[in-house]
Design a protein around this motif. Structure first.
Motif, mmCIF file in Angstrom:
data_model
loop_
_atom_site.group_PDB
_atom_site.id
_atom_site.type_symbol
_atom_site.label_atom_id
_atom_site.label_comp_id
_atom_site.label_asym_id
_atom_site.label_seq_id
_atom_site.Cartn_x
_atom_site.Cartn_y
_atom_site.Cartn_z
ATOM 1 N N UNK A 72 0.827 -1.211 0.000
ATOM 2 C CA UNK A 72 0.000 0.000 0.000
ATOM 3 C C UNK A 72 0.856 1.254 0.000
ATOM 4 N N UNK A 73 1.903 1.268 0.836
ATOM 5 C CA UNK A 73 2.714 2.474 0.977
ATOM 6 C C UNK A 73 3.767 2.636 -0.101
ATOM 7 N N UNK A 74 3.938 1.611 -0.937
ATOM 8 C CA UNK A 74 4.879 1.741 -2.047
ATOM 9 C C UNK A 74 4.424 2.776 -3.071
ATOM 10 N N UNK A 75 3.122 3.090 -3.074
ATOM 11 C CA UNK A 75 2.596 4.046 -4.035
ATOM 12 C C UNK A 75 2.773 5.485 -3.570
ATOM 13 N N UNK A 76 3.087 5.665 -2.304
ATOM 14 C CA UNK A 76 3.237 7.011 -1.758
ATOM 15 C C UNK A 76 4.562 7.634 -2.219
ATOM 16 N N UNK A 77 4.559 8.948 -2.360
ATOM 17 C CA UNK A 77 5.791 9.674 -2.658
ATOM 18 C C UNK A 77 6.560 9.867 -1.352
ATOM 19 N N UNK A 78 7.827 9.501 -1.359
ATOM 20 C CA UNK A 78 8.624 9.580 -0.142
ATOM 21 C C UNK A 78 9.722 10.628 -0.274
ATOM 22 N N UNK A 80 13.122 12.578 2.005
ATOM 23 C CA UNK A 80 14.049 12.471 3.131
ATOM 24 C C UNK A 80 14.068 13.751 3.964
ATOM 25 N N UNK A 81 14.010 14.883 3.278
ATOM 26 C CA UNK A 81 14.056 16.165 3.973
ATOM 27 C C UNK A 81 12.846 16.319 4.893
ATOM 28 N N UNK A 82 13.130 16.602 6.154
ATOM 29 C CA UNK A 82 12.064 16.703 7.140
ATOM 30 C C UNK A 82 11.771 15.370 7.817
ATOM 31 N N UNK A 83 12.355 14.292 7.289
ATOM 32 C CA UNK A 83 12.142 12.957 7.850
ATOM 33 C C UNK A 83 13.461 12.371 8.390
ATOM 34 N N UNK A 84 14.367 13.251 8.760
ATOM 35 C CA UNK A 84 15.694 12.805 9.194
ATOM 36 C C UNK A 84 15.634 11.811 10.360
ATOM 37 N N UNK A 85 14.686 11.987 11.257
ATOM 38 C CA UNK A 85 14.579 11.103 12.422
ATOM 39 C C UNK A 85 14.070 9.713 12.051
ATOM 40 N N UNK A 86 13.645 9.540 10.796
ATOM 41 C CA UNK A 86 13.104 8.258 10.346
ATOM 42 C C UNK A 86 14.059 7.476 9.449
ATOM 43 N N UNK A 87 15.309 7.898 9.411
ATOM 44 C CA UNK A 87 16.304 7.220 8.569
ATOM 45 C C UNK A 87 17.186 6.323 9.441
ATOM 46 N N UNK A 88 17.242 5.032 9.095
ATOM 47 C CA UNK A 88 18.003 4.069 9.891
ATOM 48 C C UNK A 88 18.835 3.142 9.000
ATOM 49 N N UNK A 89 19.921 2.610 9.539
ATOM 50 C CA UNK A 89 20.660 1.568 8.823
ATOM 51 C C UNK A 89 19.998 0.213 9.087
ATOM 52 N N UNK A 90 20.009 -0.661 8.107
ATOM 53 C CA UNK A 90 19.485 -2.009 8.305
ATOM 54 C C UNK A 90 20.516 -3.032 7.836
ATOM 55 N N UNK A 91 20.710 -4.060 8.638
ATOM 56 C CA UNK A 91 21.666 -5.130 8.316
ATOM 57 C C UNK A 91 20.991 -6.166 7.425
ATOM 58 N N UNK A 120 17.406 2.813 5.298
ATOM 59 C CA UNK A 120 15.960 2.765 5.116
ATOM 60 C C UNK A 120 15.276 4.014 5.649
ATOM 61 N N UNK A 121 14.171 4.369 5.000
ATOM 62 C CA UNK A 121 13.286 5.426 5.480
ATOM 63 C C UNK A 121 12.121 4.745 6.169
ATOM 64 N N UNK A 122 12.015 4.922 7.478
ATOM 65 C CA UNK A 122 10.956 4.285 8.255
ATOM 66 C C UNK A 122 9.617 4.953 7.949
ATOM 67 N N UNK A 123 8.605 4.123 7.625
ATOM 68 C CA UNK A 123 7.280 4.634 7.272
ATOM 69 C C UNK A 123 6.235 4.319 8.335
#
Length: 264
Positions: A72-78, A80-91, A120-123
């Motif tokens: 569902x959320x793959x269709x959303x426009x994503x 990074x700017x303003x979403x800095x707190x939602x960016x994480x590294x994933x192993x 990753x951008x956490x949604x």
């Protein structure tokens, strides 16, 4: 429960006119994707089956929810700017793809011989792996993403559960926030943890929702760790590696445990 039954249950629960299924018999995976965009999710059936034997229908409910939210959320426009707190590294494992199904190059770093670090951008209930095209649109450079992601992973709370087997102590970080394995990148935490280890420190990230730290006191400890890591690896929704790592002087070295009293 076997692969055929699990595949059937998932396809019944996820039936949508716009979604189609592709089963890979060799890899034992099921891909669910949008017919038009070709964007989708691939799940390992063996891991879901292993979890089903412990949690029954709850295991299926979780993976269905995860797939529905992701598609569902793959269709959303994503952005990074303003979403800095939602960016994480994933192993992820080194066999994980380095580009999307659409051919977009993913942003990643080599970590160990067994693992890579993606970003990753956490949604909220799912996430989107960051690709280089998104960076260009946002006019972000690679170092900015990495710096923000590393800061955020260090900021996450770490709750530890402890278990002792044959004088060996095992510590489990399992908050199920999607970034438990990523906490292995918190170098400050690992260093401080190593100061209270009496024996040999070993670390494992069998799947994305667990980080295991072990204080190995004897050979039995290696055997227990190997069995434990393989069990977690088989049951994880996103498996990473069944191998463990020795932690020494800030470095992670993969070890292959052959059997009792044998390690390489």
């Amino acid at each position: 429960m076997d692969t055929k039954k699990m595949r059937s249950q998932l396809e019944q629960r996820l039936t949508r006119p716009e979604w189609e299924f592709t089963f890979d018999r060799e890899k034992d995976t099921l891909r669910i994707e949008n017919r038009e965009t070709k964007k989708g999710v691939t799940v390992a059936l063996s891991g879901i089956i292993a979890k089903w034997h412990e949690e029954k229908d709850k295991a299926i409910d979780e993976v269905v929810y995860y797939i529905e939210e992701s598609l569902t959320k793959m269709h959303d426009e994503h952005v990074l700017t303003g979403k800095e707190k939602n960016i994480y590294p994933v192993i992820r494992s080194t066999s994980f793809p380095t580009e999307t199904k659409e051919g977009k190059a993913l942003l990643f770093d080599n970590h160990t011989a067994e693992t890579r670090v993606y970003y990753a951008l956490d949604l909220g209930t799912t996430y989107r792996l960051i690709d280089k095209e998104l960076l260009q649109k946002e006019e972000w450079n690679v170092e900015r993403v990495k710096e923000v992601a590393r800061f955020n992973i260090r900021s996450l709370e770490i709750k530890v559960k402890e278990d002792i087997v044959a004088d060996n102590t095992f510590y489990f970080i399992n908050t199920n926030d999607g970034y438990d394995a990523s906490r292995i990148l918190n170098e400050t935490y690992l260093h401080k943890f190593s100061e209270k280890i009496n024996g040999t420190m070993a670390v494992a990230v069998p799947h994305q929702d667990v980080l295991i730290i072990a204080d190995i006191q004897n050979d039995t400890g290696y055997d227990v760790l190997a069995h434990m890591t393989m069990s977690f690896f088989a049951s994880g929704r996103v498996p990473i590696t069944a191998l463990s790592f020795l932690y020494e002087n800030g470095e992670l070295e993969p070890i292959f445990i052959l059997g009792k009293n044998k390690r390489k």
